[in-house]
Motif scaffolding. Structure first.
Motif, PDB file in Angstrom:
ATOM      1  N   ILE A  69       0.863  -1.181   0.000  1.00 37.62           N
ATOM      2  CA  ILE A  69       0.000   0.000   0.000  1.00 37.62           C
ATOM      3  C   ILE A  69       0.900   1.232   0.000  1.00 37.62           C
ATOM      4  N   TRP A  70       0.643   2.114  -0.973  1.00 35.92           N
ATOM      5  CA  TRP A  70       1.464   3.309  -1.119  1.00 35.92           C
ATOM      6  C   TRP A  70       0.622   4.559  -0.883  1.00 35.92           C
ATOM      7  N   GLY A  71       1.294   5.618  -0.465  1.00 39.05           N
ATOM      8  CA  GLY A  71       0.621   6.899  -0.324  1.00 39.05           C
ATOM      9  C   GLY A  71       0.255   7.183   1.118  1.00 39.05           C
ATOM     10  N   SER A  72      -0.364   8.310   1.335  1.00 38.24           N
ATOM     11  CA  SER A  72      -0.741   8.721   2.681  1.00 38.24           C
ATOM     12  C   SER A  72      -2.143   9.305   2.646  1.00 38.24           C
ATOM     13  N   TYR A  73      -3.021   8.783   3.519  1.00 31.06           N
ATOM     14  CA  TYR A  73      -4.396   9.275   3.583  1.00 31.06           C
ATOM     15  C   TYR A  73      -4.572  10.057   4.872  1.00 31.06           C
ATOM     16  N   GLN A  74      -4.677  11.375   4.741  1.00 37.72           N
ATOM     17  CA  GLN A  74      -4.675  12.240   5.915  1.00 37.72           C
ATOM     18  C   GLN A  74      -6.027  12.395   6.584  1.00 37.72           C
ATOM     19  N   TYR A  75      -7.088  11.867   5.958  1.00 35.72           N
ATOM     20  CA  TYR A  75      -8.429  11.997   6.527  1.00 35.72           C
ATOM     21  C   TYR A  75      -8.777  10.728   7.318  1.00 35.72           C
ATOM     22  N   GLN A  76      -9.963  10.723   7.922  1.00 37.14           N
ATOM     23  CA  GLN A  76     -10.348   9.588   8.751  1.00 37.14           C
ATOM     24  C   GLN A  76     -11.206   8.597   7.989  1.00 37.14           C
ATOM     25  N   LEU A  77     -10.742   7.359   7.943  1.00 39.27           N
ATOM     26  CA  LEU A  77     -11.549   6.259   7.434  1.00 39.27           C
ATOM     27  C   LEU A  77     -12.372   5.674   8.580  1.00 39.27           C
ATOM     28  N   GLU A  78     -13.529   5.078   8.233  1.00 38.65           N
ATOM     29  CA  GLU A  78     -14.369   4.464   9.258  1.00 38.65           C
ATOM     30  C   GLU A  78     -14.212   2.948   9.299  1.00 38.65           C
ATOM     31  N   LYS A  79     -13.926   2.365   8.140  1.00 39.57           N
ATOM     32  CA  LYS A  79     -13.887   0.908   8.072  1.00 39.57           C
ATOM     33  C   LYS A  79     -12.867   0.467   7.037  1.00 39.57           C
ATOM     34  N   ILE A  80     -11.965  -0.424   7.452  1.00 43.18           N
ATOM     35  CA  ILE A  80     -10.989  -1.026   6.543  1.00 43.18           C
ATOM     36  C   ILE A  80     -11.116  -2.538   6.672  1.00 43.18           C
ATOM     37  N   THR A  81     -11.303  -3.213   5.554  1.00 47.38           N
ATOM     38  CA  THR A  81     -11.393  -4.674   5.546  1.00 47.38           C
ATOM     39  C   THR A  81     -10.241  -5.229   4.736  1.00 47.38           C
ATOM     40  N   CYS A  82      -9.404  -6.032   5.373  1.00 47.72           N
ATOM     41  CA  CYS A  82      -8.271  -6.664   4.690  1.00 47.72           C
ATOM     42  C   CYS A  82      -8.589  -8.145   4.498  1.00 47.72           C
ATOM     43  N   LEU A  83      -8.493  -8.615   3.267  1.00 49.68           N
ATOM     44  CA  LEU A  83      -8.807 -10.016   2.959  1.00 49.68           C
ATOM     45  C   LEU A  83      -7.554 -10.883   2.882  1.00 49.68           C
ATOM     46  N   SER A  84      -6.381 -10.264   2.985  1.00 52.04           N
ATOM     47  CA  SER A  84      -5.130 -11.014   2.930  1.00 52.04           C
ATOM     48  C   SER A  84      -4.744 -11.490   4.327  1.00 52.04           C
ATOM     49  N   SER A  85      -4.397 -12.771   4.443  1.00 45.24           N
ATOM     50  CA  SER A  85      -3.955 -13.306   5.731  1.00 45.24           C
ATOM     51  C   SER A  85      -2.589 -12.762   6.121  1.00 45.24           C
TER      52      SER A  85
ATOM     53  N   PHE B  71      -2.021   5.860   6.892  1.00 45.91           N
ATOM     54  CA  PHE B  71      -3.273   6.215   7.553  1.00 45.91           C
ATOM     55  C   PHE B  71      -3.043   7.293   8.602  1.00 45.91           C
ATOM     56  N   SER B  72      -4.069   8.093   8.810  1.00 43.76           N
ATOM     57  CA  SER B  72      -3.989   9.188   9.777  1.00 43.76           C
ATOM     58  C   SER B  72      -4.150   8.662  11.194  1.00 43.76           C
ATOM     59  N   ASP B  73      -3.762   9.483  12.179  1.00 46.51           N
ATOM     60  CA  ASP B  73      -3.954   9.108  13.580  1.00 46.51           C
ATOM     61  C   ASP B  73      -5.436   8.913  13.887  1.00 46.51           C
ATOM     62  N   ALA B  74      -6.296   9.719  13.264  1.00 48.63           N
ATOM     63  CA  ALA B  74      -7.741   9.587  13.492  1.00 48.63           C
ATOM     64  C   ALA B  74      -8.244   8.238  13.000  1.00 48.63           C
TER      65      ALA B  74
ATOM     66  N   PHE C 280      -3.559   0.210  14.847  1.00 46.14           N
ATOM     67  CA  PHE C 280      -5.023   0.258  14.928  1.00 46.14           C
ATOM     68  C   PHE C 280      -5.490  -0.157  16.328  1.00 46.14           C
ATOM     69  N   ILE C 281      -6.389   0.634  16.881  1.00 49.01           N
ATOM     70  CA  ILE C 281      -6.935   0.346  18.207  1.00 49.01           C
ATOM     71  C   ILE C 281      -8.052  -0.688  18.120  1.00 49.01           C
ATOM     72  N   ASN C 282      -8.928  -0.546  17.111  1.00 46.67           N
ATOM     73  CA  ASN C 282     -10.097  -1.418  16.978  1.00 46.67           C
ATOM     74  C   ASN C 282      -9.870  -2.428  15.857  1.00 46.67           C
ATOM     75  N   VAL C 283      -9.606  -3.667  16.241  1.00 47.11           N
ATOM     76  CA  VAL C 283      -9.333  -4.732  15.265  1.00 47.11           C
ATOM     77  C   VAL C 283     -10.284  -5.890  15.533  1.00 47.11           C
ATOM     78  N   LYS C 284     -10.935  -6.351  14.486  1.00 49.21           N
ATOM     79  CA  LYS C 284     -11.868  -7.483  14.597  1.00 49.21           C
ATOM     80  C   LYS C 284     -11.433  -8.583  13.642  1.00 49.21           C
TER      81      LYS C 284
ATOM     82  N   ASN D 141      -9.862   5.414  15.510  1.00 52.30           N
ATOM     83  CA  ASN D 141     -11.323   5.279  15.441  1.00 52.30           C
ATOM     84  C   ASN D 141     -11.853   4.270  14.436  1.00 52.30           C
ATOM     85  N   ALA D 142     -11.109   3.978  13.398  1.00 47.94           N
ATOM     86  CA  ALA D 142     -11.616   3.078  12.357  1.00 47.94           C
ATOM     87  C   ALA D 142     -11.651   1.634  12.855  1.00 47.94           C
ATOM     88  N   LEU D 143     -12.547   0.845  12.277  1.00 42.64           N
ATOM     89  CA  LEU D 143     -12.610  -0.592  12.559  1.00 42.64           C
ATOM     90  C   LEU D 143     -11.832  -1.332  11.480  1.00 42.64           C
TER      91      LEU D 143
END
Length: 332
Positions: free
Chosen positions: A165-181, A191-194, A220-224, A198-200
């Motif tokens: 993953i390249w680049g920098s996203y300075q805004y807040q995402l709400e949900k990120i789903t990774c399908l790679s083990s 990713f931003s500190d926000a 990441f604080i919230n990981v499921k 806060n994102a799941l």
């Protein structure tokens, strides 16, 4: 604009001249709002850059392999549909494998980018798409460039083959789903500190510890973790398949399910004639009457498999073990 069915058009012209001035067949065409691209077209060039297209569709059987881009003027890159500010939706043909540099850059009304079949996505492809809310990358894509200047982006799905993953996203995402083990490698402060706070973040079953220890992902604080994938029973085997019991005797029928890691291995046991044999939920059978019957075990996981055991119950023979003779005494 419409094209006759069976059109042999191969490409829309576009690109730049020797002075890096962007060219295109419908460049900045403000009256063009809708178009269906003939199936024969293999290249879009920068044909529609800056046009007022709201919808673009593709004739069934499209041969288009890429949404073209990477054309450079003195200041930045341009692509086939860059700066189409009225474009709200596009269903990318199944034939398309590549989205090139800046292909959709500046499409400020676009809300969703579904890259399900895409194997390559160029830098700046979705930069400045200020209303983009959701990006779904498919399982073919290996490298994903985070779009810039997209403050509305809330959900990001990264396919199972994403490595980088390249680049920098300075805004807040709400949900990120990774399908790679295997956690993708993050280059830079993606990713931003926000987002970290806060994102799941949802990761595959069994991958929690890897993400918790991986650079960038461990922030990441919230990981499921996804639930364990459901594994259906494919084969059910009973042993024995024939059983002969004396009345009032008991025995067990063992059941083997394959694969051994099937999610739901519970079985429903049934006797065709409970006047002959009764069976409990563990496969224990008890002979209660003389006769023949069948015991059936059935899966309960939705696979609808069953297996049987034939049972015969007989009356035990009572052997004579001794004979006592009492003499008759006759008097008179």
């Amino acid at each position: 604009i419409t094209f006759e069915k069976g059109s042999k058009l191969k490409a829309f012209t576009g690109g730049h001249d020797n002075n890096y001035k962007i060219l295109g067949a419908f460049l900045d065409c403000k009256s063009l709002t809708t178009i269906e691209i003939p199936a024969s077209v293999e290249s879009l060039g920068t044909a529609f850059k800056g046009s007022s297209l709201r919808t673009i569709t593709f004739e069934k059987g499209s041969k288009l392999k890429s949404i073209t881009g990477g054309y450079q003027n003195k200041d930045n890159y341009s692509g086939a549909l860059s700066d189409c500010k009225a474009l709200t939706f596009i269903e990318i043909p199944a034939s398309v494998e590549t989205i090139e540099i800046a292909a959709f850059k500046g499409c400020s009304s676009l809300k969703t980018a579904d890259l399900n079949q895409i194997s390559s996505c160029g830098y700046f492809a979705f930069d400045d798409c200020i209303n983009l809310e959701t990006i779904i990358s498919g399982n073919q894509l290996r490298t994903f460039p985070i779009p810039q200047n997209v403050s509305s982006l809330k959900e990001l799905t990264l396919g199972s083959n994403i490595k980088d993953i390249w680049g920098s996203y300075q805004y807040q995402l709400e949900k990120i789903t990774c399908l790679s083990s295997i956690p993708p490698t993050i280059y830079g402060t993606t990713f931003s500190d926000a987002t970290y706070d806060n994102a799941l973040l949802t990761v595959p079953y069994g991958a929690m510890s890897d993400y918790k220890s991986a650079s960038g992902w461990r922030n990441f604080i919230n990981v499921k973790e996804e639930e364990a994938p459901f594994v259906a029973i494919e084969q059910l085997i009973l042993s024995p398949t024939n059983l002969r019991l004396k009345k009032e005797d008991a025995s067990f029928i063992s059941a083997t399910v394959l694969p051994s890691n099937a999610s739901n291995q519970s079985l429903l046991w049934k006797s065709d004639d409970e006047n002959v044999v009764v069976v409990d939920g563990n496969g224990e059978v008890k002979a209660v009457g003389v006769g023949y019957t069948t015991i059936t075990a059935t899966t309960t996981d939705g696979s609808n498999l069953s297996a049987t055991c034939s049972v015969e119950v007989y009356e035990p023979t009572i052997l004579v073990t001794s004979i006592t003779i009492t003499p008759n005494i006759i008097v008179g």
